[in-house]
Design a protein around this motif. Structure first.
Motif, PDB file in Angstrom:
ATOM      1  N   THR A 235       0.852  -1.192   0.000  1.00  0.00           N
ATOM      2  CA  THR A 235       0.000   0.000   0.000  1.00  0.00           C
ATOM      3  C   THR A 235       0.885   1.239   0.000  1.00  0.00           C
ATOM      4  O   THR A 235       2.032   1.180   0.433  1.00  0.00           O
ATOM      5  CB  THR A 235      -0.904   0.083   1.257  1.00  0.00           C
ATOM      6  OG1 THR A 235      -0.066   0.054   2.412  1.00  0.00           O
ATOM      7  CG2 THR A 235      -1.920  -1.035   1.331  1.00  0.00           C
TER       8      THR A 235
ATOM      9  N   ILE B 191       2.420  10.095   6.541  1.00  0.00           N
ATOM     10  CA  ILE B 191       3.654  10.504   5.853  1.00  0.00           C
ATOM     11  C   ILE B 191       4.071  11.898   6.341  1.00  0.00           C
ATOM     12  O   ILE B 191       5.243  12.160   6.608  1.00  0.00           O
ATOM     13  CB  ILE B 191       3.458  10.511   4.318  1.00  0.00           C
ATOM     14  CG1 ILE B 191       3.230   9.088   3.803  1.00  0.00           C
ATOM     15  CG2 ILE B 191       4.642  11.158   3.618  1.00  0.00           C
ATOM     16  CD1 ILE B 191       2.995   8.991   2.302  1.00  0.00           C
TER      17      ILE B 191
ATOM     18  N   ILE C 276      13.621   3.978   2.857  1.00  0.00           N
ATOM     19  CA  ILE C 276      13.523   2.529   2.657  1.00  0.00           C
ATOM     20  C   ILE C 276      12.062   2.177   2.388  1.00  0.00           C
ATOM     21  O   ILE C 276      11.187   2.470   3.228  1.00  0.00           O
ATOM     22  CB  ILE C 276      14.031   1.765   3.915  1.00  0.00           C
ATOM     23  CG1 ILE C 276      15.447   2.213   4.325  1.00  0.00           C
ATOM     24  CG2 ILE C 276      13.950   0.257   3.674  1.00  0.00           C
ATOM     25  CD1 ILE C 276      16.534   1.951   3.318  1.00  0.00           C
TER      26      ILE C 276
ATOM     27  N   GLY D 129       6.273   5.745  -4.817  1.00  0.00           N
ATOM     28  CA  GLY D 129       7.117   6.942  -4.862  1.00  0.00           C
ATOM     29  C   GLY D 129       6.511   8.233  -4.347  1.00  0.00           C
ATOM     30  O   GLY D 129       7.131   9.286  -4.484  1.00  0.00           O
TER      31      GLY D 129
ATOM     32  N   LEU E 227       8.902  -4.976   6.817  1.00  0.00           N
ATOM     33  CA  LEU E 227      10.197  -4.793   6.160  1.00  0.00           C
ATOM     34  C   LEU E 227      10.768  -6.213   6.008  1.00  0.00           C
ATOM     35  O   LEU E 227      11.229  -6.823   6.963  1.00  0.00           O
ATOM     36  CB  LEU E 227      11.102  -3.919   7.019  1.00  0.00           C
ATOM     37  CG  LEU E 227      12.440  -3.524   6.382  1.00  0.00           C
ATOM     38  CD1 LEU E 227      12.240  -2.627   5.160  1.00  0.00           C
ATOM     39  CD2 LEU E 227      13.334  -2.809   7.401  1.00  0.00           C
TER      40      LEU E 227
ATOM     41  N   GLY F  55      15.830 -10.222   3.430  1.00  0.00           N
ATOM     42  CA  GLY F  55      16.339 -10.843   2.204  1.00  0.00           C
ATOM     43  C   GLY F  55      16.230  -9.881   1.042  1.00  0.00           C
ATOM     44  O   GLY F  55      15.451  -8.929   1.087  1.00  0.00           O
TER      45      GLY F  55
HETATM   46  N1  SAH Z   1       6.760   4.985   1.053  1.00  0.00           N
HETATM   47  C1  SAH Z   1       5.796   4.166   0.345  1.00  0.00           C
HETATM   48  C2  SAH Z   1       5.445   2.936   1.146  1.00  0.00           C
HETATM   49  C3  SAH Z   1       5.177   1.734   0.328  1.00  0.00           C
HETATM   50  S1  SAH Z   1       4.797   0.266   1.274  1.00  0.00           S
HETATM   51  C4  SAH Z   1       4.551   4.961   0.081  1.00  0.00           C
HETATM   52  O1  SAH Z   1       4.013   5.576   1.003  1.00  0.00           O
HETATM   53  O2  SAH Z   1       4.072   4.937  -1.035  1.00  0.00           O
HETATM   54  C5  SAH Z   1       6.367  -0.333   1.769  1.00  0.00           C
HETATM   55  C6  SAH Z   1       7.311  -0.746   0.672  1.00  0.00           C
HETATM   56  O3  SAH Z   1       8.439  -1.347   1.282  1.00  0.00           O
HETATM   57  C7  SAH Z   1       6.762  -1.784  -0.295  1.00  0.00           C
HETATM   58  O4  SAH Z   1       6.835  -1.255  -1.592  1.00  0.00           O
HETATM   59  C8  SAH Z   1       7.685  -2.991  -0.119  1.00  0.00           C
HETATM   60  O5  SAH Z   1       7.943  -3.676  -1.336  1.00  0.00           O
HETATM   61  C9  SAH Z   1       8.943  -2.338   0.420  1.00  0.00           C
HETATM   62  N2  SAH Z   1       9.823  -3.233   1.192  1.00  0.00           N
HETATM   63  C10 SAH Z   1       9.481  -4.200   2.077  1.00  0.00           C
HETATM   64  N3  SAH Z   1      10.590  -4.795   2.581  1.00  0.00           N
HETATM   65  C11 SAH Z   1      11.657  -4.181   2.001  1.00  0.00           C
HETATM   66  C12 SAH Z   1      13.069  -4.347   2.111  1.00  0.00           C
HETATM   67  N4  SAH Z   1      13.630  -5.249   2.914  1.00  0.00           N
HETATM   68  N5  SAH Z   1      13.855  -3.554   1.364  1.00  0.00           N
HETATM   69  C13 SAH Z   1      13.323  -2.604   0.534  1.00  0.00           C
HETATM   70  N6  SAH Z   1      12.006  -2.408   0.396  1.00  0.00           N
HETATM   71  C14 SAH Z   1      11.172  -3.171   1.105  1.00  0.00           C
END
Ligand code: SAH
Length: 198
Positions: free
Chosen positions: A45, A52, A70, A75, A192, A195
């Motif tokens: 999501t 945010i 991260i 985006g 998060l 891997g």
């Molecule tokens: N900042 C974004 C949040 C997207 S949701 C926004 O508000 O639109 C969180 C994102 O973290 C997902 O796209 C998921 O694929 C990514 N994610 C999860 N584990 C991760 C990891 N270990 N390294 C990098 N990205 C990761």
């Protein structure tokens, strides 16, 4: 919980400059203007705008700073940080989401951003040190690599899994160690994942 003092003017201005409709899937544009998370592919999501706002405000983004994010997703938060900072490095584990985020950011006319497909637990040492770091997925423990990549007195905002909720915690690096400044808010995040990229 950290007392809410309102969101700083620079952050509010950044929200005025970035159209969230460019950062949601086709067909969801109207949902972009509601203060709720919006589903994006890969069972992820894009976060609620008010959350945010709270997170990037607490990160105290310096106009001359380099920021690490991260979890790029589609985006939207990346775009807001790009308006507030000199440069943004954003890490996403899903190649499909990273590709879409790059094209969304390009359409929004933002250029001071690198999106890398990698494992966010490791940060992005090539770009370190960062003046602020914002994590958009819930970690089950402190990602130590991120603290190492933070400037002394730099701020880290990270949702940590604690007793059933994901607590968004603000840290500051002091003498190389993360000092907890307080809880911003409990929330729900996708995990998060451990891997590397899929
Ligand atoms: N900042 C974004 C949040 C997207 S949701 C926004 O508000 O639109 C969180 C994102 O973290 C997902 O796209 C998921 O694929 C990514 N994610 C999860 N584990 C991760 C990891 N270990 N390294 C990098 N990205 C990761």
């Amino acid at each position: 919980m950290i007392e809410r003092e309102g969101i700083g003017g620079r952050v509010v201005d950044a929200f005025r400059k970035v159209d969230r409709a460019l950062f949601v899937p086709e067909g969801s544009e109207l949902e972009a203007y509601v203060d709720r998370p919006v589903s994006i592919p890969e069972r992820q999501t894009t976060s609620q705008p008010s959350l945010i706002a709270r997170m990037i405000d607490a990160a105290a983004i310096d106009p001359d700073g380099r920021v690490l994010e991260i979890g790029t997703g589609y985006g939207f938060q990346t775009a807001l940080i790009a308006v507030l900072a000199k440069a943004v490095v954003s890490i996403e584990r899903s190649p499909r989401l990273a590709e879409r985020a790059r094209s969304n950011l390009d359409r929004a006319g933002l250029r001071n951003i690198e999106v890398h497909v990698a494992d966010g637990w490791k940060g992005w040492p090539e770009g370190a040190p960062y003046s602020s770091i914002v994590v958009s997925a819930a970690a089950d423990r402190m990602p130590d690599a991120l603290v190492e990549q933070l400037d002394e007195r730099g701020r880290l905002v990270v949702p940590l899994k604690r007793r059933g909720s994901d607590d968004v915690i603000l840290f500051e690096r002091r003498k190389g160690k993360p000092v907890e400044l307080g809880l911003l808010t409990p929330a729900r995040f996708v995990p998060l994942v451990r891997g590397g990229p899929e």
